[in-house]
Structure formats: structure tokens, C-alpha cells
Design an enzyme around this catalytic site. Sequence first.
Site, PDB file in Angstrom:
ATOM      1  N   GLU A 260      -4.155  19.482  29.466  1.00  0.00           N
ATOM      2  CA  GLU A 260      -4.425  18.048  29.385  1.00  0.00           C
ATOM      3  C   GLU A 260      -4.390  17.562  27.936  1.00  0.00           C
ATOM      4  O   GLU A 260      -3.768  16.533  27.633  1.00  0.00           O
ATOM      5  CB  GLU A 260      -5.781  17.731  30.013  1.00  0.00           C
ATOM      6  CG  GLU A 260      -6.120  16.242  29.974  1.00  0.00           C
ATOM      7  CD  GLU A 260      -7.300  15.882  30.854  1.00  0.00           C
ATOM      8  OE1 GLU A 260      -7.184  16.046  32.081  1.00  0.00           O
ATOM      9  OE2 GLU A 260      -8.338  15.441  30.313  1.00  0.00           O
ATOM     10  N   ARG A 286       8.200 -13.754  13.409  1.00  0.00           N
ATOM     11  CA  ARG A 286       7.107 -14.641  13.014  1.00  0.00           C
ATOM     12  C   ARG A 286       7.264 -15.087  11.562  1.00  0.00           C
ATOM     13  O   ARG A 286       7.433 -14.259  10.660  1.00  0.00           O
ATOM     14  CB  ARG A 286       5.767 -13.892  13.183  1.00  0.00           C
ATOM     15  CG  ARG A 286       4.549 -14.607  12.647  1.00  0.00           C
ATOM     16  CD  ARG A 286       4.172 -15.795  13.494  1.00  0.00           C
ATOM     17  NE  ARG A 286       2.846 -16.298  13.128  1.00  0.00           N
ATOM     18  CZ  ARG A 286       2.395 -17.490  13.476  1.00  0.00           C
ATOM     19  NH1 ARG A 286       3.152 -18.298  14.211  1.00  0.00           N
ATOM     20  NH2 ARG A 286       1.185 -17.865  13.117  1.00  0.00           N
ATOM     21  N   GLN A 297       4.334  -7.337   1.933  1.00  0.00           N
ATOM     22  CA  GLN A 297       3.972  -5.923   1.930  1.00  0.00           C
ATOM     23  C   GLN A 297       2.723  -5.647   2.756  1.00  0.00           C
ATOM     24  O   GLN A 297       2.579  -4.565   3.337  1.00  0.00           O
ATOM     25  CB  GLN A 297       3.762  -5.436   0.493  1.00  0.00           C
ATOM     26  CG  GLN A 297       5.050  -5.236  -0.280  1.00  0.00           C
ATOM     27  CD  GLN A 297       4.802  -4.593  -1.632  1.00  0.00           C
ATOM     28  OE1 GLN A 297       3.666  -4.481  -2.085  1.00  0.00           O
ATOM     29  NE2 GLN A 297       5.875  -4.159  -2.285  1.00  0.00           N
TER      30      GLN A 297
END
Length: 397
Positions: A260, A286, A297
Site C-alpha cells: 500500500e 491569467r 518569479q
Amino acid sequence: MNFDLTDDQQKRYDDTLEAVRYHLDGEPEQGAEHIFTRTRWKEAARLGLTSLCVPDEFGGGGLGALDTSLSLEAFGRGCADTGLVFAVAAHLLACAVPIRDFAGPGVREELLGGLASGELIAANAMTEDDAGSDIGRLDTVARRDGDGRHGQHGEESEESEDGRGYVLDGEKSFASNAPAADVIVTYATTDARAGFLGLTAFAVPRELPGVSVGEPLRKMGLHGCPAGRVAFTACRVPASHRLGTEGQGAAVFQHSMAWERACLFACYLGMMERQLERCVEHAQERRQFGRAISGFQAVSHRIAVMRQRLDAARLLLRRACWLLDEGRDNTLAVALAKVSVSEAAVANSLDAVQIFGGAGFLAPTGIERNLRDAVPSTIFSGTTEVQRELIAREMGL
């Protein structure tokens, strides 16, 4: 050292991703009341996702850990419902794997075909109210049916292997898939004096008298995976449904947890890859202060760090899976991978919300859902603190 996938591995990844995107990419319903549906489960099963590492003789894919993880990564990348991906992975790794590797021939024949096809759903019930990380203190007990396990003064009876079965009593507090499960892999104390060596594992059909499952718990995230309490009240379980030998439960559990921790967390690699793609696209589209926010940055470097975390976690996870397939010692590698993937998933999800700004806080974008789905990854399958303890121990500390 070759870091490339083979042609077959790349094709399996690409085919899985394409199929999942086509059949299972619908956005999950909004709100905490969204729960698991068998319709979407059956679709995942039809794509072979419930059978990846089940032996082919039972209708499974017969895949090893690395190839299983690659398919789960593609599943996580292609499906927006991380809860469903988690539910399938838990069914496969925490339940089908221990049945595959520790059940007797009759139970393997009885259960593995249905688990592979998705007709049967499995839940893993280990956690208790007072036993989360401390699995050596389970209050759920299993005694030999008819008190055949011990003699009058506690000494082991000659009838301890007479096949009469066990009676289980106790309650598990948090079992993923339980409200939908047909079979429950669970663990109980058979010898309280023996600590970890006193645990025994069982595959319990839900229809057995004495098994009761509570309503789905309301959770922060992973809403596509139902979780609930499981109670065993004088539940008689045939000895044939024991996994491994009596007292081997801790070893069974650790084996399933290795699978798992190594493979399930590939789901989060896929989620992070999808998330990163969306962040790059959003940053390019955007615009603020007259230019795309990718030109700042503060944004581009944040996305670069997201890439760094994802790729580092992926390398650690694939190494852990490779060691598991090679049959080599994997404790340190699996713990490192589990911590790295889960912490990367939380950190990247926080960064994604910041990159999307106000839109990232709104439910319809799905960005905040990634964060809610990522938070529990540092808790289940062994908390981050437990993994760091394992890492320290493997280093001789």
C-alpha cells in the site's frame, strides 16, 4: 541504471490514462455528502483497475508492484475523483494482496475472482479508537470457537488447529470502503500476552452474522471513498478464512502495508501531475498588471518547486516498488517514498491554491479539493511520524 519505462509499461500507462479520462473524468459532486457509487466502481473495474496485481488465474492483471503503481498513477492523473482512486487502491492493496499471498486455496478461489472483477468490494479494518499507530494493542479479540484455543489453565490445547473457527468481538473505528464492502480484511488479538506475535488476520464475509457496519463517516476529503465503523459481535469466522497462521497477523499487515505504501501513493503522483498541468495553464492564461502571471518569479518559481517535489517523490516511489518486486529489503525505501509523496501532495496542493488565488479557494475549480484529499495522506497507511521512526531505525538510530 535505466530510468526509462519499457515500451509495454509506457503503453499500459498511456492506455490507462486515455481510458480513465474518457470514462471516469467527470467532476465529482460538490460537498461533503458526495459518496461512493457502484456505477463508477464498476466502470473502474471494467477498465481493469480493481485487478491489477491479482494473479491472472483469477482474472487479474498479474502485475508486480512497479507496474501496478504505474497504472494507479495514470488512474490518479486521469480521474478528478481522488476518493474513487483511493477506494480502488485500498481494495486492491490492503485487501486483495493479503488474500492473494496468505489465504488458503479455498478462500483464494472464493474471493479473488470477485475482487478482481469488482463484483466484490473489500475493506481493510485495522484501526480502533485506542489503536491507531499502536497496532500491538488491539481490543478486538478472536478466540477459538467453543473455547478450543486454550486449555483450562491457559496452555495451548491440542485442538487449537481443529478447524472449528474463531469468534470475533470488537469494533474498528475507521475502515475505508466498509459501508460498501462485501468482504472485510481485519485483525484481532488471539494471544494478548504475545504483543505483535499475538495478532491474527482474517478475511470476513460481510454477510456473516455478527458483522455490522456503520453509516459513512463525514470526512474532510476523499469523499468518493466511503469509510465507516465495523463491529464484530460474537461473529463466527471459519478457520479457513484466517490469513496466514495464527499469530502471523502483524506480518500479514506489514506485508500489505508495504504494497500500500509503495503503490497506493502513486495515485497522488497522478493527482499532482494533473494539478501541475492546471497550474501551468492557469499561470500562462491569467493576466495581472498587464502580463501573464507566469512572468512573475513568485509564481514561476513556486511552480518549479512543485515540479521538483513531484519528480523527487516519483523517483523514490518507483525505487521502492522496484525493490518490492526484486524481493529485496524495502523498509527504508518504502518509508522514504511514503513520506515524500504525502508531504509533496500537501505542499503542492497548498501552492496550487495560492497560484489560483481566490479561484483556488472556491469549490467549483476543484483546486481546494486536491488539498482536502491530500491532507489525510500524511496520516493513513502509517503516519509521517511513524515513517520517520522507521527511517531512523533503519539507520541504526
